[in-house]
Design a protein around this motif. Structure first.
Motif, mmCIF file in Angstrom:
data_model
loop_
_atom_site.group_PDB
_atom_site.id
_atom_site.type_symbol
_atom_site.label_atom_id
_atom_site.label_comp_id
_atom_site.label_asym_id
_atom_site.label_seq_id
_atom_site.Cartn_x
_atom_site.Cartn_y
_atom_site.Cartn_z
ATOM 1 N N GLN B 8 0.804 -1.210 0.000
ATOM 2 C CA GLN B 8 0.000 0.000 0.000
ATOM 3 C C GLN B 8 0.842 1.267 0.000
ATOM 4 O O GLN B 8 0.446 2.262 -0.569
ATOM 5 C CB GLN B 8 -0.802 0.030 1.291
ATOM 6 C CG GLN B 8 -2.275 -0.206 1.269
ATOM 7 C CD GLN B 8 -2.959 -0.288 -0.047
ATOM 8 O OE1 GLN B 8 -3.119 0.718 -0.665
ATOM 9 N NE2 GLN B 8 -3.417 -1.431 -0.451
ATOM 10 N N GLN B 9 1.999 1.213 0.682
ATOM 11 C CA GLN B 9 2.762 2.445 0.912
ATOM 12 C C GLN B 9 3.039 3.233 -0.361
ATOM 13 O O GLN B 9 3.030 4.435 -0.356
ATOM 14 C CB GLN B 9 4.078 2.111 1.604
ATOM 15 C CG GLN B 9 3.867 1.899 3.080
ATOM 16 C CD GLN B 9 5.113 1.425 3.770
ATOM 17 O OE1 GLN B 9 5.992 0.830 3.146
ATOM 18 N NE2 GLN B 9 5.217 1.673 5.060
ATOM 19 N N LYS B 11 1.261 3.328 -2.984
ATOM 20 C CA LYS B 11 0.100 3.580 -3.829
ATOM 21 C C LYS B 11 -0.897 4.535 -3.205
ATOM 22 O O LYS B 11 -0.936 4.723 -2.010
ATOM 23 C CB LYS B 11 -0.601 2.266 -4.119
ATOM 24 C CG LYS B 11 0.243 1.349 -4.974
ATOM 25 C CD LYS B 11 -0.501 0.074 -5.226
ATOM 26 C CE LYS B 11 0.309 -0.848 -6.123
ATOM 27 N NZ LYS B 11 -0.275 -2.163 -6.174
ATOM 28 N N ILE B 12 -1.742 5.054 -4.074
ATOM 29 C CA ILE B 12 -2.843 5.895 -3.639
ATOM 30 C C ILE B 12 -3.833 5.018 -2.861
ATOM 31 O O ILE B 12 -3.994 3.841 -3.142
ATOM 32 C CB ILE B 12 -3.494 6.522 -4.885
ATOM 33 C CG1 ILE B 12 -4.674 7.392 -4.536
ATOM 34 C CG2 ILE B 12 -3.929 5.487 -5.890
ATOM 35 C CD1 ILE B 12 -5.209 8.175 -5.734
#
Lengths: 598, 189
Positions: B8-9, B11-12
């Protein structure tokens, strides 16, 4: 705000979901937020609609095959729609309208995309659930609401909508045009509005999930082709359905508030309407701007699943992975640029028409690339003829046959002769309707073990395939000849034309075959529901020796899919028959002396 | 920390992404309508209109509301909850003012004889297009009000600013959408 805060939130959410033990019946089976359950809900609702839509086609085929006979039993069931045991014109139009609407939207859009996008996206990309499980649940329930409204329209006094699934004005805009333009049409529009909301909510989720929620190592070029196909499908949906919605809203204004967006100079029942300056053709533009992408919304998921199933059951890597993605991409782009080929005979400027001809024929290029790659994947494969594999091969066959006639229709000069004839009916049923249905069957047979932890009965599966496959050709192949001879579509009775008398026997045969094929589908439905409860149990998590992530979950995965960590991905999904091994799952790291990927 | 989150880090956030795709989808609907307008305006019996002055005031209201919602985002990030709640309120009120002014504008047009029956010119398109835009603004107002009510219950420490950021993005979007619509009607209409 720091990234950490969000991450913490997400982590808690997924962790919490996975260990949610206290699910009630309602939260587990009815208002479930588990993507797998939502997928099954879409599938079962789609199956119910397929039975209704299929039954309607049998009814109007009875009329076309045996126009001189009476079937008193029809009157018992359908009352004045089949007065004296003969299908009445208004009822006939209602049957074909609802058949088209239901099959295009409720079965092959919601039933196909809704089922497999929901079931497979989180499982194949390695996620606990969709980006927004709540919106996902809403997506199903909007579809359910749309279904209830459309279903109830079948029972209103004046009957359901009867202006064709394309609901062209003025028939759809003027209640006084006929029974099928009255409340049935209102319900049709309301139902479709909810359906569009459902598709949009679903599509937003599919795109966001595929692009944002992939597990570690799952780069875009390691995605199974099913995922690529669903991604493009969702993009087509979220960009084209709103345009249909805009057309539907203008139609609602014309219908209920008396505006003239699509209406002009109409005399109806002796009354001169005040409408001036409206353009019915404008509605066609708005409709087909969705309508054509819709063809690919139906077709692309089937293409993706077929690619997957062909590769797994040929025990060979898919041929031309990147070319497959590129061709999906080109089809998705072209889908937006060809809508006017449905309108060659509307008085469209022939010069403009020639652009649409060119762009339409260009679709043959990516389509041919796909067919070539499927055939090359099969070539010298160690093929396992499972029912799922047979349906996948059947899809390729139908796509080739139906695609070839697309070249005729895409040509505006030939289309002048063939427009609105049975040739068109034959073309789109083979290339889009039946082919996508085959893709859907392939998907159901292949992923049924993942859905229910049991297998569908194979023997019934083989019977289902062969009779449906041969039946589909027997039904639709002859229609090409009828169309070439000028037999129009949507006509209730052709006995008035001497030149069409020669097709009498042919029409009888087509009707008989469609009854047999319909019976086969009922057998499939029996197999489906019987196998959910009594089918042979799946004993291994990976029954097809497949590489993709969904088979790394337990046989009956809970909400959250993987009991422990989500596995990391190291390779593409198509390492079959490599280095002397039958298959190498995506989770296995690349060996030191192994050539990387494809 | 699970692997999804590690991934996740870079990405939006998925919800932000959903909002962006949703905005693209909404744009397509308005593109469909304005394309229909262009086609229709070249056909017979097309009637032009004179745009009521009121729409300039509503434009002012929605432009200011974009500033207030941005201030709400920054108060949230600074943890000044009271101010955040007030700014949500101000933004909602400006949204409501916008809607009311639009409806008054409709009233003026209606009274000047631009009605539905039998015709479809710039005025009828205006009712449909502006009306649909109002529906989108109302959706935003409802979201803001829900968020304002939520502030009563939540503990700031564990909250993320995702909701307000997504809401602000949407609010700016309906603002820009309005500018597109009004400029379109002025230039083409």
């Amino acid at each position: 705000m720091s990234n950490e805060t969000i991450l913490h939130g997400l982590e808690t959410e997924s962790h919490g979901e996975h260990h949610a033990h206290h699910e009630t019946f309602i939260s587990k089976y009815v208002f479930s937020q588990d993507h797998k359950t939502i997928g099954k809900q879409f599938l079962i609702t789609g199956i119910v609609w397929a039975i209704i839509g299929g039954l309607f086609s049998v009814l109007f085929r009875l009329q076309l095959g045996f126009p001189e006979q009476t079937f008193p039993i029809l009157e018992t069931f359908f009352g004045k729609g089949a007065k004296g045991g003969v299908i009445q014109p208004e009822f006939y139009y209602a049957l074909i309208t609802i058949h088209g609407t239901v099959l295009v939207f409720f079965v092959l859009t919601a039933g196909l995309s809704g089922t497999f996008a929901n079931l497979l996206i989180p499982l194949q990309i390695g996620a606990r659930d969709m980006a927004s499980p709540f919106l996902n649940m809403l997506s199903y329930w909007f579809f359910f609401l749309a279904s209830i409204i459309m279903f109830s329209s079948l029972f209103v006094h004046t009957g359901p909508a009867a202006g064709g699934w394309t609901v062209y004005p003025p028939l759809s805009a003027l209640g006084q045009a006929g029974d099928g333009s009255k409340i049935g049409m209102d319900l049709w529009l309301i139902s479709m509005a909810f359906f569009i909301v459902s598709s949009l909510l679903g599509g937003l989720n599919y795109i966001a999930t595929i692009l944002n929620m992939r597990t570690k190592g799952m780069s875009m070029t390691k995605l199974p082709l099913t995922m690529w196909a669903i991604l493009f499908t969702a993009i087509l949906g979220v960009l084209s359905f709103p345009v249909l919605l805009s057309g539907a809203i203008l139609l609602l204004f014309d219908r209920n508030l008396g505006t003239s967006f699509f209406l002009s100079d109409i005399v109806i029942g002796g009354e001169i309407l005040p409408n001036e300056g409206g353009s019915a053709i404008l509605f066609q533009h708005l409709f087909w701007f969705l309508g054509h992408p819709e063809v690919y919304i139906i077709l692309l998921p089937a293409m993706g699943m077929v690619s997957e199933i062909l590769s797994v059951n040929s025990r060979k890597p898919i041929f031309g992975y990147m070319a497959m993605i590129a061709s999906l991409f080109s089809i998705a782009i072209l889908a937006f640029l060809v809508w006017a080929h449905h309108m060659f005979v509307t008085g469209l400027n022939p010069f403009l028409g020639s652009f649409f001809v060119l762009l339409t024929l260009l679709i043959a290029v990516p389509s041919a690339i796909k067919v070539f790659n499927w055939l090359t994947t099969l070539w010298r494969g160690n093929i396992r003829f499972t029912p799922g594999m047979l349906f996948a091969i059947g899809f390729v066959s139908l796509f080739i046959s139906g695609g070839l006639t697309g070249l005729f229709l895409g040509n505006s000069t030939i289309d002048i002769h063939l427009h609105d004839t049975k040739f068109v009916v034959a073309h789109f049923h083979i290339v889009m309707g039946v082919a996508s249905m085959f893709g859907m069957f392939a998907g159901i047979y292949h992923w049924f073990p993942k859905m229910y932890g049991r297998y569908l009965n194979n023997t019934l599966g083989y019977i289902h395939f062969w009779i449906t496959f041969l039946g589909a050709y027997l039904i639709f192949w002859p229609m090409h000849y009828e169309g070439l001879a000028g037999v129009p579509r949507r006509y209730l009775d052709l006995r008035g034309w001497h030149s069409f008398n020669k097709f009498e026997d042919l029409n009888k045969i087509i009707t008989i075959v469609s009854i047999i094929v319909f019976a086969m589908q009922l057998m499939f439905v029996f197999n489906f529901f019987y196998s959910i409860f009594k089918g042979r149990k799946v004993r291994t998590p990976n029954p097809w020796d497949s590489n993709t992530l969904e088979w790394t979950t337990p046989i009956n995965p809970g909400h959250g899919n993987w009991p422990g960590e989500i596995p990391e991905v190291h390779r593409w999904p198509y390492d079959y028959s490599k280095n002397g091994r039958s298959f190498i799952p995506q989770t296995e790291p690349i060996g030191p002396d192994e050539t990387k990927d494809h | 920390m699970g692997m999804v989150s590690v991934q996740q880090q870079k990405k939006i956030h998925p919800l932000k992404f959903i909002m962006w795709v949703a905005m693209a989808s909404i744009v397509m609907m308005f593109a469909g309508l304005t394309s229909a307008y262009i086609i229709k305006s070249n056909q017979a019996s097309w009637q032009e209109i004179k745009m009521p002055q009121l729409f300039w005031f509503s434009t002012g209201a929605i432009l200011i509301s974009s500033i207030t919602i941005q201030m709400a985002v920054s108060s949230f990030k600074k943890g000044v909850l009271n101010k955040y709640r007030q700014l949500l309120g101000v933004t909602s009120v400006l949204g409501i003012v916008f809607v009311v002014l639009q409806l008054l504008g409709f009233q003026q047009l209606w009274d000047s004889g631009i009605q539905f029956r039998g015709v479809a010119g710039a005025g009828q398109f205006l009712y449909v297009v502006f009306g649909l835009h109002i529906v989108h603004v109302l959706g935003g107002i409802i979201a803001l009000l829900i968020m304002a009510i939520q502030t009563i219950f939540f503990r700031t420490k564990t909250r993320t600013s995702i909701s307000i950021e997504v809401a602000a993005t949407y609010w700016h979007f309906v603002d820009l959408l309005w500018l597109y619509i009004i400029i379109f009607f002025l230039l083409i209409g």
